[in-house]
Each structure stands twice: as C-alpha cells, then as structure tokens.
Motif scaffolding. Structure first.
Motif, short mmCIF file in Angstrom:
data_model
loop_
_atom_site.label_atom_id
_atom_site.label_comp_id
_atom_site.label_asym_id
_atom_site.label_seq_id
_atom_site.Cartn_x
_atom_site.Cartn_y
_atom_site.Cartn_z
N GLN A 248 0.84 -1.21 0.00
CA GLN A 248 0.00 0.00 0.00
C GLN A 248 0.88 1.26 0.00
OE1 GLN A 248 -2.41 0.43 3.51
NE2 GLN A 248 -4.04 1.49 2.41
N ASP A 249 1.96 1.23 0.77
CA ASP A 249 2.90 2.36 0.78
C ASP A 249 3.48 2.61 -0.61
OD1 ASP A 249 2.70 3.07 3.43
OD2 ASP A 249 4.71 2.40 4.01
N GLU A 250 3.82 1.53 -1.30
CA GLU A 250 4.43 1.69 -2.63
C GLU A 250 3.46 2.41 -3.57
OE1 GLU A 250 7.33 1.13 -2.34
OE2 GLU A 250 7.78 -0.71 -1.27
N ALA A 251 2.18 2.08 -3.46
CA ALA A 251 1.18 2.78 -4.27
C ALA A 251 1.20 4.26 -3.93
CB ALA A 251 -0.21 2.19 -4.02
N GLY A 252 1.24 4.57 -2.64
CA GLY A 252 1.29 5.97 -2.20
C GLY A 252 2.51 6.68 -2.75
N HIS A 253 3.66 5.99 -2.71
CA HIS A 253 4.89 6.62 -3.20
C HIS A 253 4.78 6.91 -4.70
CE1 HIS A 253 7.23 4.66 0.38
NE2 HIS A 253 6.30 5.51 0.74
N GLY A 254 4.16 6.00 -5.43
CA GLY A 254 3.95 6.24 -6.86
C GLY A 254 3.11 7.49 -7.07
N LEU A 255 2.09 7.67 -6.24
CA LEU A 255 1.21 8.83 -6.39
C LEU A 255 1.93 10.12 -6.05
CD1 LEU A 255 -2.16 7.41 -4.98
CD2 LEU A 255 -1.35 7.49 -7.33
N TYR A 256 2.73 10.13 -4.97
CA TYR A 256 3.50 11.36 -4.64
C TYR A 256 4.33 11.77 -5.85
CZ TYR A 256 3.12 9.78 0.33
OH TYR A 256 2.71 9.34 1.55
N LEU A 257 4.96 10.75 -6.46
CA LEU A 257 5.91 11.03 -7.54
C LEU A 257 5.22 11.46 -8.83
CD1 LEU A 257 8.33 8.18 -6.61
CD2 LEU A 257 9.02 10.57 -6.87
N TYR A 258 4.11 10.82 -9.17
CA TYR A 258 3.36 11.27 -10.35
C TYR A 258 2.95 12.74 -10.17
CZ TYR A 258 2.85 6.60 -12.46
OH TYR A 258 3.09 5.39 -13.06
N CYS A 259 2.51 13.10 -8.97
CA CYS A 259 2.11 14.49 -8.73
C CYS A 259 3.29 15.43 -8.90
CB CYS A 259 1.53 14.65 -7.33
SG CYS A 259 -0.11 13.95 -7.17
N ALA A 260 4.46 15.02 -8.41
CA ALA A 260 5.66 15.87 -8.55
C ALA A 260 5.98 16.05 -10.03
CB ALA A 260 6.84 15.25 -7.81
N ALA A 261 5.86 14.99 -10.81
CA ALA A 261 6.15 15.09 -12.25
C ALA A 261 5.12 15.99 -12.93
CB ALA A 261 6.16 13.71 -12.89
N GLU A 262 3.88 15.93 -12.49
CA GLU A 262 2.83 16.75 -13.11
C GLU A 262 3.10 18.25 -12.94
OE1 GLU A 262 -1.26 15.23 -12.19
OE2 GLU A 262 -0.18 13.35 -11.92
N THR A 263 3.83 18.63 -11.89
CA THR A 263 4.12 20.06 -11.72
C THR A 263 5.03 20.57 -12.83
OG1 THR A 263 6.09 19.70 -10.34
CG2 THR A 263 3.98 19.90 -9.18
N LEU A 264 5.62 19.65 -13.61
CA LEU A 264 6.53 20.05 -14.70
C LEU A 264 5.80 20.14 -16.03
CD1 LEU A 264 9.41 17.81 -13.47
CD2 LEU A 264 9.63 20.28 -13.80
N GLY A 265 4.50 19.90 -16.01
CA GLY A 265 3.71 20.10 -17.23
C GLY A 265 3.37 18.83 -17.98
N THR A 266 3.70 17.68 -17.43
CA THR A 266 3.25 16.43 -18.06
C THR A 266 1.94 16.03 -17.40
OG1 THR A 266 3.85 14.16 -18.60
CG2 THR A 266 4.57 14.97 -16.47
N SER A 267 1.19 15.13 -18.01
CA SER A 267 -0.08 14.74 -17.39
C SER A 267 -0.02 13.29 -16.93
CB SER A 267 -1.23 14.91 -18.39
OG SER A 267 -1.18 13.88 -19.36
N ARG A 268 -0.90 12.96 -16.00
CA ARG A 268 -0.97 11.60 -15.49
C ARG A 268 -1.24 10.62 -16.64
NH1 ARG A 268 -2.00 9.72 -10.06
NH2 ARG A 268 -1.58 11.90 -9.59
N ALA B 132 12.08 16.84 -4.27
CA ALA B 132 12.76 16.74 -2.97
C ALA B 132 11.74 16.49 -1.85
CB ALA B 132 13.56 18.01 -2.69
N ARG B 133 10.63 17.20 -1.89
CA ARG B 133 9.63 17.05 -0.82
C ARG B 133 8.95 15.69 -0.88
NH1 ARG B 133 9.21 22.58 -2.08
NH2 ARG B 133 7.48 22.33 -3.53
N ALA B 134 8.73 15.19 -2.11
CA ALA B 134 8.16 13.84 -2.23
C ALA B 134 9.14 12.82 -1.62
CB ALA B 134 7.88 13.51 -3.70
#
Lengths: 100, 327
Positions: free
Chosen positions: B88-108, B163-165
C-alpha cells in the motif's frame, strides 16, 4: 459602506499559504478578503509577510476548499490506529546490525 | 533513446535559450537553491526531471507486483498485514511522484500511457520473479535498502516538489527495509531448509540489487550534468560502493554468504572491492528482456483495463450529481 456585517457585501474570502523558504511546502497561515486573486495576493503580502516570513504566496478561494467532516473524524482516521507495523520501531533488529 | 541523445546535444539546447536566464539558473542550483514549478528552467532540466521522476513513479507502481504476488501466501497473519501495508505504501509513493512530475507540465494520462505502451522505463529489479517467501525478505532488505540509499540524497535534489516527495518517501520507507531484514533473521535462524531458502534468495537478488544503482559512472552519459544541476547528488558508483559496504556486515550477521568470490575488504580505499557486474544482463533487462518483464506489463494493463468500470462509474456519478444540483 457599513452594512452591520450582515449585508453580504464582504469581498470573497481567500485562504493564504506561505512558503517560508525555498524547498519548503507552502503552509496555511490564515485568510484575507479581496475582490480578486491579484488583490488577494497583495493583501496576503501586507497581512502575513511584513517581516520576511516568506518567499512565495498562494491564495485559494475559501469556497473552493472541501473539508472533512469533524463529526466523521473518528471513523475516518481510526483505521490507522491499529497499524503499528507501519512504523519502523515495530521491528526487532539487534543493535549490532547497523544502518538499517 | 532521449537519454544518450541529450548528452550529445547539451550545448545546442542551452544556446537556444536566453543565456542570461541559463546563467541565473546555473547560479541558483550551484548555490543549492531549490527550483520550484513556476521558476524558469532550461528545457533539458525539465525533460530530465520528467523522465527521472516518472520512471521513479513507474518503479513504485510496478514494484507492487513482485510483492503483491505473496500477500495471499504470507506465512502468518502478522506477515500478511505487514506486506499489505508495505505494498500500500508503494502505491502511495507512486502517487507522490506522479504528482511531482505533473508540476513540470506532463499529465498523469501521458505517463500512464507511456508505461502501458512499453515506452517508459522502470527499475530493472522488478523484472525478476519472486519464487519463495525468502524473496520477500531479500527484497525488503536489499531492494528497499538500495532504494533508500538512492533516495536519501534525493531529499536534497534541486527540484523542490521532487525533494519534498522524497522526504515523505524516505520517512515511510524505513519500515520496509526493517521488515525484510526481520524476515531474513527468522529464516537464517530457522531450519536448514529455511536457511537454504534465505541463502538462495540472497544469491538471486544480490547482483540485480547492485544493478539498481544504474550503469557505471564512465558509461552514464547524463551523470555529469545531472550532478551539476543537483538533480543527482551522488554518482551511481559512489552509491553502489556505500551499499556494498553497509550490506556486507548485515549479511555476516545473518550467517549468509554474498555470492561474490571477489568481495573483500580493501584497507587502502576504506571500502570493499567487489566483482564485475554483468552489464550485458543489465542492458538486456533495460531493453525489456527481464525474466518476467512481459508478465509485469500484462498485469499492469489488466489492472488498468479491469478498473475501467470503476472510473466510468465515478464519472457518471459525478455527472448525475451535477445535473441534480443544476436542476
């Protein structure tokens, strides 16, 4: 100008978030009234960062925030209470084993 | 692939951008300042980060599969609850990271499409099978250990959202490694058969774990620039060396033997020497030739397709709610 606080003529409310310094999250510090986002930023600067409290501001219309129901807080957060194994201290690793 | 291409064209890309902006950016990262989403950044910095963060996110998501494979077969309720919490944690970590990538202008959607179409890469380690329960111990101990080694310096990576993720991930990750090592302790102190299982798992996971740090520095074309931009804080070989040095005594405590005849303490360098890594195998797995690469992607696509009705139902519910509110 004055409507006794009941007339519904207040400017909309904005929640204010301040990034204290580079690398940190924006944190909620309070709110301001303002007619639009641009003025909300100005009011937030004057209200919350007069002493260099931040390097960046966010304002969000308060009406855009959905909060969890305080009445439901018990059932909402209870599931995490019994899961002590989510914490590293739950595991017995002898002190002689380092870096783990 | 874009990775190698970029390193050869690094100069032209920078020349195409406003030199004053580039200079100011370089000065900021050199001064260890954090770059935030609305700051100006070179296009190559943005692209490197999108690639690295999305690969990292994909690794967390695909990483659920080898361990998920053992949830129903965990040897006790305690182990099952722990493994479930870890996955379950690994799923959460994936979500933190996708969100961090989205701040750079890519989409989920773009990122998920890239993963499911086989275009995107993820950590080679997850293309190896989990054959016995001891593999779950070895993964926590070695794979999560190597991941932590990689991620701790990334808490100071120059891009703020990444970094925050990483701060969140590292905080949560520490139980992952400890639960794995605890499994290894139990097996190493168990029956001869359990000890054999533990040794066999170490034998199979050791080299793939060393490969997790990526190609050697002299064959890692982006390392130099990523270090300058503070995207990476330590090189692949530096981190790999640290991992070997820390892990060897942990194997000794278990009474297990690391499958490397060349592994020996080198007093002069203050670290262990270790044997040659089979880079042919590494590049083959990167190319998607890992033992279970095809199964992993099939499982991901099936999970996505099987979940379609849930996404559709949620969207239909929201549409109905809005229609009701408008009426």
């Amino acid at each position: 100008m004055s409507d006794g606080g009941q007339g519904g003529h207040d400017w909309p409310l904005w929640e204010v978030f301040v990034r204290a310094k580079g690398g940190l999250n924006h944190r909620h510090v309070g709110s301001v009234h303002a007619p639009d986002a641009e003025l909300a930023i100005r009011h937030a600067r004057d209200t919350y960062t007069r002493r260099l409290e931040g390097v960046s501001l966010w304002v969000v219309p308060s009406s855009a925030i959905t909060a969890s129901d305080p009445e439901a807080a018990g059932e909402l957060f209870e599931p995490a209470e019994s899961k002590v194994y989510r914490h590293p201290t739950f595991y017995d690793i002898p002190d002689v084993v380092k870096h783990i | 692939m874009y990775t190698t291409e970029m390193s050869k064209t690094v100069k032209p890309i920078e020349v195409a951008e406003d030199p004053a902006l580039v200079e100011a950016f370089e000065a900021r990262v050199a001064a260890d300042e954090f770059i935030e989403p609305k700051d100006w950044m070179p296009d190559a910095y943005r692209k490197t980060l999108v690639r690295q963060i999305s690969q990292h996110a994909h690794s967390e998501i695909v990483g659920m599969l080898p361990e998920g494979n053992w949830i129903t077969r965990a040897p006790s309720l305690r182990r099952k609850a722990i493994l479930l919490a870890k996955v379950q944690d690994e799923a959460g970590h994936g979500l933190y990271l996708y969100c961090a990538a989205e701040t750079l202008g890519t989409s989920r959607e773009q990122m998920i499409d890239a993963l499911h179409s086989g275009k995107a890469k993820y950590s080679t380690i997850f293309n190896y099978p989990t054959l016995t329960w001891a593999d779950i111990g070895a993964i926590g101990w070695l794979v999560d250990g190597a991941a932590i080694m990689n991620q701790v310096p990334l808490q100071r990576t120059s891009y703020g959202p990444y970094a925050r993720a990483m701060v969140r991930v590292c905080k949560e990750e520490s139980f992952h490694q400890r639960q794995g090592y605890e499994i290894m302790i139990a097996l190493a102190n168990g029956t001869p058969e359990q000890r054999r299982m533990a040794q066999d798992a170490l034998n199979r996971w050791w080299w793939p774990s060393l490969m997790m740090f990526g190609p050697p520095d002299d064959n890692s074309p982006n390392t130099e620039r990523s270090m300058r931009w503070r995207i990476k804080r330590e090189t692949n070989d530096e981190l790999r060396q640290k991992f070997v040095d820390i892990t060897k005594p942990q194997a000794d405590y278990l009474g297990l033997t690391i499958p490397d005849a060349a592994l020996a303490w080198n007093e002069e360098k203050g670290g262990h020497d270790y044997g040659e890594i089979d880079w042919e195998e590494f590049y083959a797995v990167v190319r998607g030739e890992g033992p279970v690469a095809r199964e992993r992607m099939e499982a991901r696509r099936k999970a996505w397709d099987d979940g379609a009705w849930v996404r559709d139902a949620a969207a239909a519910h929201e549409a109905k709610r809005q229609a009701k509110a408008a009426a």
